[in-house]
Write a protein that holds these residues in place. Sequence first.
Motif, PDB file in Angstrom:
ATOM      1  N   GLY A  82       0.913  -1.112  -0.099  1.00  0.00           N
ATOM      2  CA  GLY A  82      -0.188  -0.254   0.155  1.00  0.00           C
ATOM      3  C   GLY A  82       0.659   1.192   0.111  1.00  0.00           C
ATOM      4  N   LEU A  83       1.964   1.261   0.644  1.00  0.00           N
ATOM      5  CA  LEU A  83       3.008   2.581   0.705  1.00  0.00           C
ATOM      6  C   LEU A  83       3.568   2.565  -0.697  1.00  0.00           C
ATOM      7  CD1 LEU A  83       4.075   4.720   2.453  1.00  0.00           C
ATOM      8  CD2 LEU A  83       5.871   2.801   3.082  1.00  0.00           C
ATOM      9  N   LEU A  84       4.027   1.552  -1.163  1.00  0.00           N
ATOM     10  CA  LEU A  84       4.257   1.442  -2.694  1.00  0.00           C
ATOM     11  C   LEU A  84       3.378   2.267  -3.606  1.00  0.00           C
ATOM     12  CD1 LEU A  84       5.811  -1.997  -3.119  1.00  0.00           C
ATOM     13  CD2 LEU A  84       7.026   0.237  -3.419  1.00  0.00           C
ATOM     14  N   ARG A  85       2.143   2.128  -3.342  1.00  0.00           N
ATOM     15  CA  ARG A  85       0.974   2.799  -4.260  1.00  0.00           C
ATOM     16  C   ARG A  85       1.155   4.346  -3.830  1.00  0.00           C
ATOM     17  NH1 ARG A  85      -2.334  -1.683  -2.711  1.00  0.00           N
ATOM     18  NH2 ARG A  85      -3.442  -0.413  -1.341  1.00  0.00           N
ATOM     19  N   LEU A  86       1.005   4.590  -2.904  1.00  0.00           N
ATOM     20  CA  LEU A  86       1.087   5.951  -2.238  1.00  0.00           C
ATOM     21  C   LEU A  86       2.270   6.603  -2.699  1.00  0.00           C
ATOM     22  CD1 LEU A  86      -0.075   5.910   1.606  1.00  0.00           C
ATOM     23  CD2 LEU A  86      -1.654   6.244  -0.607  1.00  0.00           C
ATOM     24  N   SER A  87       3.378   5.970  -2.662  1.00  0.00           N
ATOM     25  CA  SER A  87       4.694   6.537  -3.241  1.00  0.00           C
ATOM     26  C   SER A  87       4.603   7.055  -4.503  1.00  0.00           C
ATOM     27  CB  SER A  87       5.843   5.511  -2.840  1.00  0.00           C
ATOM     28  OG  SER A  87       6.017   5.284  -1.349  1.00  0.00           O
ATOM     29  N   VAL A 161      23.651   7.590  -8.793  1.00  0.00           N
ATOM     30  CA  VAL A 161      22.312   7.671  -8.179  1.00  0.00           C
ATOM     31  C   VAL A 161      22.394   8.086  -6.783  1.00  0.00           C
ATOM     32  CG1 VAL A 161      21.176   5.784  -9.748  1.00  0.00           C
ATOM     33  CG2 VAL A 161      22.147   5.159  -7.348  1.00  0.00           C
ATOM     34  N   LYS A 162      21.424   8.822  -6.494  1.00  0.00           N
ATOM     35  CA  LYS A 162      21.523   9.368  -4.939  1.00  0.00           C
ATOM     36  C   LYS A 162      20.078   9.183  -4.356  1.00  0.00           C
ATOM     37  CE  LYS A 162      20.323  14.110  -6.094  1.00  0.00           C
ATOM     38  NZ  LYS A 162      20.547  15.578  -5.975  1.00  0.00           N
ATOM     39  N   LEU A 163      19.935   9.335  -3.128  1.00  0.00           N
ATOM     40  CA  LEU A 163      18.361   9.198  -2.454  1.00  0.00           C
ATOM     41  C   LEU A 163      17.807  10.429  -2.768  1.00  0.00           C
ATOM     42  CD1 LEU A 163      16.951   7.858  -0.278  1.00  0.00           C
ATOM     43  CD2 LEU A 163      17.723   9.477   1.486  1.00  0.00           C
ATOM     44  N   GLY A 164      16.646   9.950  -3.478  1.00  0.00           N
ATOM     45  CA  GLY A 164      15.680  11.230  -3.932  1.00  0.00           C
ATOM     46  C   GLY A 164      14.486  11.473  -3.054  1.00  0.00           C
ATOM     47  N   GLY A 165      14.095  10.652  -2.302  1.00  0.00           N
ATOM     48  CA  GLY A 165      12.848  10.523  -1.420  1.00  0.00           C
ATOM     49  C   GLY A 165      12.683   9.475  -0.501  1.00  0.00           C
ATOM     50  N   VAL A 166      11.947   9.742   0.465  1.00  0.00           N
ATOM     51  CA  VAL A 166      11.849   8.616   1.501  1.00  0.00           C
ATOM     52  C   VAL A 166      10.277   8.599   1.617  1.00  0.00           C
ATOM     53  CG1 VAL A 166      12.162   7.960   3.631  1.00  0.00           C
ATOM     54  CG2 VAL A 166      14.217   8.888   2.484  1.00  0.00           C
ATOM     55  N   SER A 167       9.807   7.410   2.084  1.00  0.00           N
ATOM     56  CA  SER A 167       8.210   6.964   2.336  1.00  0.00           C
ATOM     57  C   SER A 167       8.294   6.366   3.462  1.00  0.00           C
ATOM     58  CB  SER A 167       7.490   6.372   0.929  1.00  0.00           C
ATOM     59  OG  SER A 167       7.293   6.972  -0.177  1.00  0.00           O
ATOM     60  N   PRO A 221      12.663  15.146   0.015  1.00  0.00           N
ATOM     61  CA  PRO A 221      11.020  14.949   0.202  1.00  0.00           C
ATOM     62  C   PRO A 221      10.463  13.669   0.920  1.00  0.00           C
ATOM     63  CG  PRO A 221      11.572  15.631  -2.204  1.00  0.00           C
ATOM     64  CD  PRO A 221      12.942  15.087  -1.305  1.00  0.00           C
ATOM     65  N   ILE A 222       9.547  13.564   1.751  1.00  0.00           N
ATOM     66  CA  ILE A 222       9.125  12.654   2.398  1.00  0.00           C
ATOM     67  C   ILE A 222       7.800  12.225   2.218  1.00  0.00           C
ATOM     68  CG2 ILE A 222       9.116  11.427   4.848  1.00  0.00           C
ATOM     69  CD1 ILE A 222      11.356  12.902   5.744  1.00  0.00           C
ATOM     70  N   THR A 223       7.212  11.032   1.971  1.00  0.00           N
ATOM     71  CA  THR A 223       5.633  10.761   1.911  1.00  0.00           C
ATOM     72  C   THR A 223       5.570  10.224   2.861  1.00  0.00           C
ATOM     73  OG1 THR A 223       5.730  10.734  -0.431  1.00  0.00           O
ATOM     74  CG2 THR A 223       4.137   9.446   0.128  1.00  0.00           C
ATOM     75  N   VAL A 224       4.378  10.282   3.773  1.00  0.00           N
ATOM     76  CA  VAL A 224       4.052   9.797   4.958  1.00  0.00           C
ATOM     77  C   VAL A 224       2.482   9.138   4.750  1.00  0.00           C
ATOM     78  CG1 VAL A 224       3.254  10.039   7.231  1.00  0.00           C
ATOM     79  CG2 VAL A 224       5.003  11.533   6.143  1.00  0.00           C
ATOM     80  N   ALA A 242      -4.954   7.756   5.241  1.00  0.00           N
ATOM     81  CA  ALA A 242      -4.591   9.181   5.063  1.00  0.00           C
ATOM     82  C   ALA A 242      -3.061   9.144   4.552  1.00  0.00           C
ATOM     83  CB  ALA A 242      -4.556  10.041   6.333  1.00  0.00           C
ATOM     84  N   THR A 243      -2.621  10.275   3.783  1.00  0.00           N
ATOM     85  CA  THR A 243      -1.440  10.461   3.325  1.00  0.00           C
ATOM     86  C   THR A 243      -1.134  11.991   3.102  1.00  0.00           C
ATOM     87  OG1 THR A 243       0.312  10.105   1.702  1.00  0.00           O
ATOM     88  CG2 THR A 243      -2.031  10.521   0.876  1.00  0.00           C
ATOM     89  N   GLY A 244       0.206  12.218   3.453  1.00  0.00           N
ATOM     90  CA  GLY A 244       0.753  13.647   3.132  1.00  0.00           C
ATOM     91  C   GLY A 244       2.184  13.795   2.702  1.00  0.00           C
ATOM     92  N   VAL A 245       2.496  15.055   2.166  1.00  0.00           N
ATOM     93  CA  VAL A 245       3.772  14.848   1.580  1.00  0.00           C
ATOM     94  C   VAL A 245       4.501  16.019   2.302  1.00  0.00           C
ATOM     95  CG1 VAL A 245       5.344  15.569  -0.214  1.00  0.00           C
ATOM     96  CG2 VAL A 245       3.101  14.025  -0.728  1.00  0.00           C
ATOM     97  N   VAL A 246       5.874  15.835   2.754  1.00  0.00           N
ATOM     98  CA  VAL A 246       6.600  16.715   3.416  1.00  0.00           C
ATOM     99  C   VAL A 246       7.729  17.385   2.249  1.00  0.00           C
ATOM    100  CG1 VAL A 246       8.172  17.129   5.490  1.00  0.00           C
ATOM    101  CG2 VAL A 246       6.533  15.570   5.458  1.00  0.00           C
ATOM    102  N   GLY A 247       7.569  18.376   1.995  1.00  0.00           N
ATOM    103  CA  GLY A 247       8.503  18.957   1.029  1.00  0.00           C
ATOM    104  C   GLY A 247      10.002  19.177   1.457  1.00  0.00           C
ATOM    105  N   GLU A 248      10.728  19.512   0.371  1.00  0.00           N
ATOM    106  CA  GLU A 248      12.198  19.519   0.591  1.00  0.00           C
ATOM    107  C   GLU A 248      12.511  20.434   2.088  1.00  0.00           C
ATOM    108  OE1 GLU A 248      14.717  19.995  -2.645  1.00  0.00           O
ATOM    109  OE2 GLU A 248      13.576  18.641  -3.923  1.00  0.00           O
ATOM    110  N   GLY A 249      13.151  19.998   2.880  1.00  0.00           N
ATOM    111  CA  GLY A 249      13.520  20.856   3.982  1.00  0.00           C
ATOM    112  C   GLY A 249      12.585  21.184   4.998  1.00  0.00           C
ATOM    113  N   LYS A 250      11.337  20.794   4.672  1.00  0.00           N
ATOM    114  CA  LYS A 250      10.230  20.875   5.538  1.00  0.00           C
ATOM    115  C   LYS A 250      10.048  19.976   6.788  1.00  0.00           C
ATOM    116  CE  LYS A 250       8.426  24.326   2.821  1.00  0.00           C
ATOM    117  NZ  LYS A 250       8.485  25.863   3.582  1.00  0.00           N
ATOM    118  N   ALA A 251       9.696  20.324   7.887  1.00  0.00           N
ATOM    119  CA  ALA A 251       9.874  19.340   8.914  1.00  0.00           C
ATOM    120  C   ALA A 251       8.398  18.725   9.325  1.00  0.00           C
ATOM    121  CB  ALA A 251      10.423  20.218  10.380  1.00  0.00           C
ATOM    122  N   SER A 252       7.240  19.056   8.842  1.00  0.00           N
ATOM    123  CA  SER A 252       5.866  18.533   9.149  1.00  0.00           C
ATOM    124  C   SER A 252       4.901  18.437   7.820  1.00  0.00           C
ATOM    125  CB  SER A 252       5.414  19.305  10.155  1.00  0.00           C
ATOM    126  OG  SER A 252       5.080  20.707   9.485  1.00  0.00           O
TER     127      SER A 252
END
Length: 377
Positions: A82-87, A161-167, A221-224, A242-252
């Motif tokens: 399910g997290l793969l789908r959200l990502s 390659v480098k880390l481009g995002g985390v879920s 960026p972090i997908t939650v 529920a899902t939300g995205v934390v933009g680059e450098g954001k903390a919530s």
Amino acid sequence: MKRKSWIPAVISLALLTGCIPSKDTKVITETEKSEEAATIIPSMQISEQYYRTLLPYQESVSRGLVVSNIYSKYDVKEVESGLLRLSQRTFSPDDYFFQEGQMLDGEVLSSWLARSSQVKEGLNPSRPKGNMTAELAKKAPIYLAHIVEQNYLVKSGENEVKLGGVSIGLAMNSTYYYQKEDFGATYEEPIPQAVIEQQGKKMANEIVKRMRAIEGLQTVPITVGLFRQESRNSIVPGTYFATGVVGEGKASVADWTGVNEEYVLFPQPVSEEKYREVGQSFNNFKQDVEEYFSNFTSIVGTGFYQEDRIKKLTIDIPIQFYGTAEIIGFTQYMTGLVMEHFPASMHVEVSVTSINGPEALVIKEADEKEPYVHIYD
């Protein structure tokens, strides 16, 4: 009717890469620059809905925790898939490569999942003193059961390659199980959905804040995703709500979006209007199967719904067969019923099993005129 040779995914990929000239790309990850090790990006992508995975495959640094923290095998699979789908909403499979979580190890996650009375970093509420009671269980249950991490890498150069995002997926308990005394009977206390959502959002922002303090996670960026874990005896998985995205450098998470997904068990009561059309098709199919062959324990279907529309129906038919000819005859008859009773737009998979294991598999892809059929040797 198409006949499909069924090969486990890992083996089929190995065979494919052996038959097709290799165009795999060798790249260097940031962590490998000093180790002189190469990472391979496979040239083939099975489907646009699947991410390509870097090789050699790196297991999660918290591997094993999900099995001990999640109640059922159904939720163990769905909390990750399910997290793969959200990502995919944030990290397109066309541009990103998948890797299991490498940033949050088992020790870190175990401390975060603990009660605050156990360790300073514990996110779950402090345990009341003395024996647990029903009243105390309502006030201080364990809300957070597990945290799933997935990494998404992107090319940073021609061969790097480098880390481009985390879920991250937070598996929240819908039921709290407890004992009033040591080694006593186990009791359960349901947790209201509104409380699950409130606690999940609160904990998610705290987790993101902590992740921002980890080297390598300061800006990505972090997908939650918030996942509702079903009870121990459930035979359908829970879903993300529920899902939300934390933009680059954001903390919530600035904005949360509801996720309308659910798994539904069939047969359903005829009074359930929402599932009536699919339920009627399933009941007609079930009735015709029973008329042909009654030596089975039960026929059960699981429907996966998105935005109140069914996306996939999986049917399990456990039957005691006595010979190969009988299996072939039944499968042919049952495949005709699948095409007859279910709409062309519906994806249907039927698995026939006996005490000896899998016997047959029928897959009707949405809008395909012919099904894929395989009878196991």
